[in-house]
Scaffold this motif. Structure first.
Motif, mmCIF file in Angstrom:
data_model
loop_
_atom_site.group_PDB
_atom_site.id
_atom_site.type_symbol
_atom_site.label_atom_id
_atom_site.label_comp_id
_atom_site.label_asym_id
_atom_site.label_seq_id
_atom_site.Cartn_x
_atom_site.Cartn_y
_atom_site.Cartn_z
ATOM 1 N N ASP A 203 31.818 35.000 73.256
ATOM 2 C CA ASP A 203 31.171 36.063 72.238
ATOM 3 C C ASP A 203 32.208 37.034 71.895
ATOM 4 O O ASP A 203 31.985 37.873 70.817
ATOM 5 N N LEU A 204 33.533 37.210 72.307
ATOM 6 C CA LEU A 204 34.613 38.198 72.066
ATOM 7 C C LEU A 204 35.408 37.679 70.695
ATOM 8 O O LEU A 204 35.553 38.720 70.118
ATOM 9 N N GLN A 205 35.237 36.451 70.095
ATOM 10 C CA GLN A 205 36.065 36.357 69.264
ATOM 11 C C GLN A 205 37.522 36.734 69.078
ATOM 12 O O GLN A 205 37.918 37.053 68.312
ATOM 13 N N VAL A 206 38.256 36.327 70.320
ATOM 14 C CA VAL A 206 39.599 36.852 70.266
ATOM 15 C C VAL A 206 40.455 35.387 69.747
ATOM 16 O O VAL A 206 40.046 34.466 69.725
ATOM 17 N N ASP A 207 41.642 35.794 69.268
ATOM 18 C CA ASP A 207 42.584 34.853 68.890
ATOM 19 C C ASP A 207 43.774 34.274 69.909
ATOM 20 O O ASP A 207 44.065 33.299 69.823
ATOM 21 N N TYR A 208 43.912 35.298 70.695
ATOM 22 C CA TYR A 208 45.143 34.918 71.589
ATOM 23 C C TYR A 208 44.501 35.493 73.049
ATOM 24 O O TYR A 208 43.773 36.297 73.346
ATOM 25 N N LEU A 209 44.909 34.594 74.065
ATOM 26 C CA LEU A 209 44.792 34.932 75.611
ATOM 27 C C LEU A 209 46.220 35.147 76.185
ATOM 28 O O LEU A 209 46.965 34.279 76.182
#
Length: 731
Positions: free
Chosen positions: A650-656
């Motif tokens: 749900d967060l739609q981040v590009d990098y961890l």
């Protein structure tokens, strides 16, 4: 029905009082046709109807009937006029006053209102009474004007001489509630005044008895002493004294009693002059006393407003501080300062309304007073949901009292709109022994202790003596927050950069992927690491301001170096937890990017795992809005917080960004290797790129490549450098 016997008893007493006032002058009438030049019963009846209500005009009628029955027989035809003139006129005067004032108080405006009402009484009474004398044949038609004027003047003097003192003696409020004590003359001064007044009256009477040509001087000489009384003594004393003096002068001058040299005035002109002089004597001191009283009440109201909190009626912050400093400076016995802060009070205001919050504050204030007021403690509502107490108690007793107060607050229920509101509190406490510490030092200690208690979950007492180490740590954190504010104000923050390097493929030439890091210089110009500064800024609500500064400074530097900006593949900037829930920051960032030469796609916003879960709804909304502009997102320090993979979808981040603690132990810890592998695999499954932080050597780099980690960042590639040096720009 139960009040009827009490009303009858009171009516009988008032009728007797009215009869006594009337009998005072009627005894000196020479014939039934005479009109008394002084009728104190008019003021007595006027006061009792104003005080107890219009039904008590019946007491006036009873007293007047008793007067004619026992002392002054009158023609039967005159009796209804005599009784009606006094009762009906008083009723009309009271109705006039009631129509213009709900409640009488000792003030000049009400004094003039009473005089206007007395005018109504005099005219109505004189009209009815003199008409009755004419109808009953007691006077000739030609004598009616004289009888009317004498009747009116007698009632006027009776009203001005006795109404005020009767009202005050009957219990009409003398002043509004106030904590200020008026500057009243001492008992010795009142005795001296009484002696001087007695000598003055006796001397004046003696002079008049010897045949003085100026008997009116006797009426004006006591006026000076009455003015003294108005300025120095309580209003009731002045009013009663004025009544006694006026009655004495009226009996002697108006009736010619007891003096061979003073005769009753025969002409209408002399009568009017004498009564007017006595009216002045009976009104001026009362009006002056009311004026002094009004000024005192106004001063008391200003003092109340300046020193008391209007919501709780406790001391306000400024007054408390002033009194506390004086008490600490006196060095008299042990003292304890308590700082009481209601827990999560904002939730009450937001969920139930500010009116509910105010009601809860009033209830809490009463509990604080109930616990500490008996010991002559200083108690203040310092503002918001905070209370401060300075109690003359040693540490142990103060802690016990504070715990009782916590229990009372926790048990408190405030009824509101069909439900019950409840709350808890946190208390910081600092004890002091003579010679006492300064107020500022103690306040700083209890403030830190109270906030530490709230950070530990609230609903507890934290004494500085028992928690010295944790409070020292908090004080250091608070000093760091002050340093952060000062560094922001004085622009002593510096931008440093460190590259983020791809592992699976070679970096694109002339394209730079980097993270902006922060350094700051202290007041001596020494470079400091940012960890404590950033933590303090986040804890003490400076995070959004700090993040704005970093973002704006980074964009401004890149905009001033367009050749460098063109080489930027991705610029990562960290955002704190408070910034993610700051609605204004999203507006600011959108507006700032619209006027920036840097494209939104070149900007990556790094957020931490722990900040995300603080308010997931607002975080999602912020990410969605910034992604719509074209920004990328990285989830920083992943793996050290809640380690929940479920919300990544749900967060739609590009990098961890894998936390550096796992990367650092990669070669020696199978657990760290498993964690890095798991994070990387789940990231790829969700089409997210994995970034390893704190990569320090080639062994770690090789292992990261073997685990298919996409990017790495750390000393293995380059230490952080100032932004100009990082891009090779000469300053």
């Amino acid at each position: 029905m139960r009040d009827i016997p009490a009303m009858v008893s009171r009516g009988a007493l008032l009728a007797a009082l009215y009869f006594a006032g009337a009998g005072m002058t009627v005894l000196y009438l020479q014939t039934p046709a005479d009109v008394a030049l002084f009728w104190p019963a008019a003021g007595i009846g006027y006061a009792m109807v104003l005080r107890f209500g219009k039904p008590y005009v019946l007491a006036i009628a009873a007293g007047q009937a008793l007067l004619h029955l026992l002392l002054v027989p009158a023609p039967p035809l005159f009796l209804p006029f005599s009784i009606g003139s006094n009762a009906l006129a008083t009723w009309l005067a009271a109705a006039y006053v009631s129509a213009h004032a709900r409640q009488l108080r000792l003030r000049t405006s009400d004094g003039f209102l009473l005089m206007r009402g007395a005018g109504v009484l005099c005219l109505a009474s004189a009209g009815i009474g003199s008409l009755g004398m004419l109808v009953a044949g007691m006077i000739a038609a030609a004598d009616w004007p004289r009888a009317f004027l004498q009747w009116a003047l007698g009632d006027l003097l009776g009203a001005t001489a006795t109404t005020s003192s009767m009202l005050l003696l009957f219990g009409v409020p003398r002043q509004e509630q106030t904590r200020l004590a008026p500057a009243l003359g001492s008992l010795r001064e009142r005795l001296l005044w009484s002696l001087l007044m007695a000598l003055l009256l006796a001397g004046g009477i003696a002079i008049a008895h010897r045949g003085s040509m100026y008997p009116l001087a006797i009426a004006t000489l006591p006026l000076a002493l009455l003015l003294w009384s108005a300025a120095r003594f309580p209003p009731t004393f002045t009013s009663v004294a004025t009544t006694v003096v006026t009655i004495t002068l009226a009996l002697i001058l108006g009736l010619g009693i007891g003096l061979d040299g003073v005769q009753r005035p025969d002409s209408l002109q002399d009568t009017a002059l004498l009564v007017s002089s006595l009216v002045v004597v009976s009104t001026i001191p009362i009006l002056l006393a009311a004026s002094y009283h009004e000024r005192f009440v106004a001063m008391a109201a200003l003092h109340q407003r300046a020193t008391r909190d209007p919501l709780t009626d406790l001391l306000n912050r400024d007054a408390f501080e002033e009194h506390a400093r004086l008490r600490l400076a006196a060095n008299a016995g042990p003292l304890s300062l308590l700082y009481i802060d209601l827990d999560n009070f904002k939730l009450v205001n937001d969920s139930a309304s500010h009116a509910a919050g105010d009601e809860m504050l009033r209830h809490a204030a009463r509990l604080v007073q109930a616990e500490f007021a008996a010991g002559d403690a200083l108690i203040a509502h310092s503002g918001g949901d905070e209370f401060t107490v300075l109690a003359a108690l040693p540490d142990e007793q103060a802690v016990a009292a504070a715990r009782r107060l916590l229990g009372a607050i926790e048990a408190m229920r405030v009824a509101w709109q069909g439900g019950n509101l409840r709350i808890t509190a946190s208390i910081g406490l600092a004890g002091s022994q003579p010679p006492h510490a300064s107020f500022d030092e103690l306040l700083s200690q209890v403030d830190a202790a109270c906030h530490e208690a709230k950070d530990l979950g609230g609903n507890r007492v934290l004494a500085t003596a028992e928690n010295a180490e944790s409070l020292r740590n908090r004080s250091r954190m608070m000093r760091s927050a002050l340093d952060a504010r000062e560094a922001l104000d004085q622009r002593r923050l510096e931008l440093w950069c460190q590259p983020i390097v791809p592992l699976a493929q070679p970096a694109q030439p002339n394209r730079v992927h980097f993270e902006v890091l922060l350094r700051w210089r202290d007041g001596e110009g020494l470079l400091r690491p940012p960890a404590n500064l950033i933590a303090a800024a986040e804890r003490f609500r400076l995070g959004p301001r700090l993040d704005r500064h970093v973002l704006d400074a980074t964009l401004a530097w890149l905009e001033s170096h367009p050749d460098v900006a063109a080489r930027v593949a991705q610029c990562s900037i960290n955002l704190g937890a408070a910034t993610l829930v700051d609605e204004e920051f999203g507006e600011y960032l959108a507006a700032r990017l619209r006027r920036s030469a840097l494209r939104a796609g070149q900007l990556c916003l790094e957020i931490t795992e722990t900040s995300v879960v603080r308010d997931m709804t607002r975080t999602r909304r912020f990410i969605r809005r910034m992604r719509n502009l074209g920004c990328s997102f990285a989830l920083d320090d992943f793996g050290t917080g809640f380690c929940s993979f479920s919300y990544l979808r749900d967060l739609q981040v590009d990098y961890l960004k894998i936390d550096g603690s796992f990367v650092r132990d990669l070669a020696s810890s199978p657990l760290s290797e498993a964690v890095v592998r798991s994070i990387t695999e789940i990231a790829h499954l969700l089409d997210i790129r994995a970034v390893a932080e704190h990569a320090e050597d080639e062994t770690q780099i090789d292992l990261l490549r073997a685990l298919d980690v996409d990017y790495a960042q750390g000393y293995a590639f380059q230490r952080p450098l100032p932004i100009a040096e990082f891009f090779g720009v000469k300053s």
